[in-house]
Design a protein around this motif. Structure first.
Motif, PDB file in Angstrom:
ATOM      1  N   ASN A  30       0.818  -1.214   0.000  1.00  0.00           N
ATOM      2  CA  ASN A  30       0.000   0.000   0.000  1.00  0.00           C
ATOM      3  C   ASN A  30       0.852   1.264   0.000  1.00  0.00           C
ATOM      4  OD1 ASN A  30      -2.421   1.426   0.008  1.00  0.00           O
ATOM      5  ND2 ASN A  30      -2.456   1.574   2.245  1.00  0.00           N
ATOM      6  N   GLU A  32       3.300   4.328  -1.910  1.00  0.00           N
ATOM      7  CA  GLU A  32       3.289   5.090  -3.150  1.00  0.00           C
ATOM      8  C   GLU A  32       4.261   4.454  -4.149  1.00  0.00           C
ATOM      9  OE1 GLU A  32       4.175   9.660  -4.746  1.00  0.00           O
ATOM     10  OE2 GLU A  32       4.080   9.204  -2.588  1.00  0.00           O
ATOM     11  N   ILE A  38       4.629  -0.835 -11.069  1.00  0.00           N
ATOM     12  CA  ILE A  38       3.214  -1.161 -11.225  1.00  0.00           C
ATOM     13  C   ILE A  38       2.798  -2.092 -10.096  1.00  0.00           C
ATOM     14  CG2 ILE A  38       3.057  -0.829 -13.727  1.00  0.00           C
ATOM     15  CD1 ILE A  38       3.517  -3.812 -14.108  1.00  0.00           C
ATOM     16  N   ILE A  81      -3.161  -3.067 -11.488  1.00  0.00           N
ATOM     17  CA  ILE A  81      -4.123  -2.399 -10.608  1.00  0.00           C
ATOM     18  C   ILE A  81      -3.825  -0.902 -10.516  1.00  0.00           C
ATOM     19  CG2 ILE A  81      -5.118  -2.339  -8.298  1.00  0.00           C
ATOM     20  CD1 ILE A  81      -5.712  -4.899  -9.869  1.00  0.00           C
ATOM     21  N   GLU A  82      -2.559  -0.571 -10.295  1.00  0.00           N
ATOM     22  CA  GLU A  82      -2.101   0.824 -10.272  1.00  0.00           C
ATOM     23  C   GLU A  82      -0.809   0.910 -11.068  1.00  0.00           C
ATOM     24  OE1 GLU A  82      -1.697   2.483  -6.388  1.00  0.00           O
ATOM     25  OE2 GLU A  82      -3.488   1.479  -5.610  1.00  0.00           O
ATOM     26  N   SER A  83      -0.528   2.090 -11.618  1.00  0.00           N
ATOM     27  CA  SER A  83       0.662   2.220 -12.455  1.00  0.00           C
ATOM     28  C   SER A  83       1.332   3.576 -12.295  1.00  0.00           C
ATOM     29  CB  SER A  83       0.306   2.005 -13.930  1.00  0.00           C
ATOM     30  OG  SER A  83       1.439   2.194 -14.751  1.00  0.00           O
ATOM     31  N   PRO A  90      -3.845   0.827 -15.676  1.00  0.00           N
ATOM     32  CA  PRO A  90      -4.711  -0.096 -14.935  1.00  0.00           C
ATOM     33  C   PRO A  90      -5.645  -0.842 -15.890  1.00  0.00           C
ATOM     34  CG  PRO A  90      -4.543   1.994 -13.787  1.00  0.00           C
ATOM     35  CD  PRO A  90      -3.850   2.189 -15.104  1.00  0.00           C
ATOM     36  N   TYR A 103      -0.885 -10.224  -4.808  1.00  0.00           N
ATOM     37  CA  TYR A 103      -0.558  -8.859  -5.233  1.00  0.00           C
ATOM     38  C   TYR A 103       0.944  -8.616  -5.082  1.00  0.00           C
ATOM     39  CZ  TYR A 103      -5.596  -8.061  -4.869  1.00  0.00           C
ATOM     40  OH  TYR A 103      -6.957  -8.143  -5.027  1.00  0.00           O
TER      41      TYR A 103
END
Length: 338
Positions: A30, A32, A38, A81-83, A90, A103
């Protein structure tokens, strides 16, 4: 959210055991993301024999050794999920190398990552047109360099890599002989894959069988096994024959390095070459290779076998199937849906 993990608890000594793995649950990463990182959700893992080398102490292969207490490393299909990368958004599905966990944060600068076309399923991306098939493709064509009417022998020929290598040699107009364990696998090679002959190493003297089947010698030998079968092929190589070193599965569970040829003078006087390779050496040529494989598949010239299983909790159990011969084709484990 919970992040399930399978960790390397101890280094295998001989065959892989349940005690070599430990299960853990932790929080999803979790923090930054740094530039070019990614966050991915893993969907599917390939069970590859070479992963056994990665579980060994450092120095056994040019790949990094998995640290004790870290997730098992494997080829994977994941969804972004996040990039923090301009190349991946995503929702993109990617082929990569990841840990046995739900994950993970990956650095695209450090780990190979490639987009999967929208029209291709995750199973096809890691199965029919994935790492094993590409290994068979490049090993046979770039290293073996078969010529029309060559005599080609492939060990582990009923496996995911060997079967592709053997069928490509057949497509190129070669006489192809596969070596496999069991009558059923040998029948599949001759009846379905249309190889010219197959040798069941479980009930035959491989060296003598090859001598009878290849009276003028073997021009290309594609080796997935090593050990005594490699030696049997060496004793039957033709002058200026080529040996493709792809794998050594017969010794992956040994506690010592794979043995080399016992008759080096045969290689010298026969002007025989032996060459190892890594599929990643040909990354730039992946698109053309996949295109060719798709064309041959659509034309019915090459068959693929996929053994698709489900369940994160069973990853260690499924992985061991590679070494007892109970898998039926490229072994894939789905752990999450898109």
């Amino acid at each position: 959210m919970i992040n399930r993990q399978w960790l390397l608890a101890s280094r295998p000594e001989g065959s892989i055991e349940d005690t070599n793995f430990s299960y853990k649950e932790c929080e999803v990463p979790n923090r930054e993301l740094k530039p070019n990182e990614i966050l991915v959700k893993n969907l599917l893992f390939l069970c590859a024999p070479t992963m056994r080398n990665w579980m060994s102490p450092p120095g056994n292969s040019l790949y990094p050794s998995i640290p004790l207490g870290s997730p098992i490393m494997a080829p994977a299909i994941a969804v972004v999920i996040e990039s923090a990368s301009a190349e991946y958004a995503p929702g993109d599905r990617v082929s990569t190398r990841a840990g046995w966990q739900d994950y993970e944060i990956l650095s695209t600068d450090l780990v190979p990552v490639g987009k999967i076309p929208d029209e291709m399923t995750s199973v096809d991306a890691m199965g029919k047109f994935g790492l094993n098939s590409l290994t068979g493709y490049f090993g046979m064509l770039e290293v073996g360099q078969p010529k029309e009417n060559d005599v080609v022998v492939v060990s582990g020929a009923a496996g995911a890599t060997g079967s592709v290598a053997a069928q490509i040699a057949r497509i190129k107009g070669c006489r192809v002989i596969g070596i496999a364990g069991g009558d059923q696998k040998c029948r599949w090679l001759t009846e379905e894959c249309q190889l010219d002959a197959a040798v069941n190493y479980k009930n035959a003297t491989v060296e003598e069988e090859l001598r009878q089947l290849c009276p003028d010698g073997i021009n290309v030998y594609y080796d997935n096994v090593g050990g005594d079968i490699l030696q049997a092929a060496i004793e039957n190589m033709a002058v200026k024959g080529r040996i493709v070193l792809c794998g050594q599965i017969s010794s992956y569970n040994d506690d010592k390095p794979s043995e080399g040829p016992r008759n080096m003078m045969r290689l010298i006087y026969g002007s025989i070459t032996m060459q190892g390779f890594l599929t990643r050496n040909y990354t730039d040529n992946f698109p053309s290779a996949i295109s060719n494989l798709k064309t041959w598949y659509e034309q019915g010239k090459v068959l693929f076998k996929e053994d698709v299983r489900e369940g994160f909790e069973n990853l260690p159990l499924f992985y061991r199937a590679l070494f007892d011969g109970s898998n039926d084709g490229v072994l894939l484990v789905q752990i999450n849906s898109d």
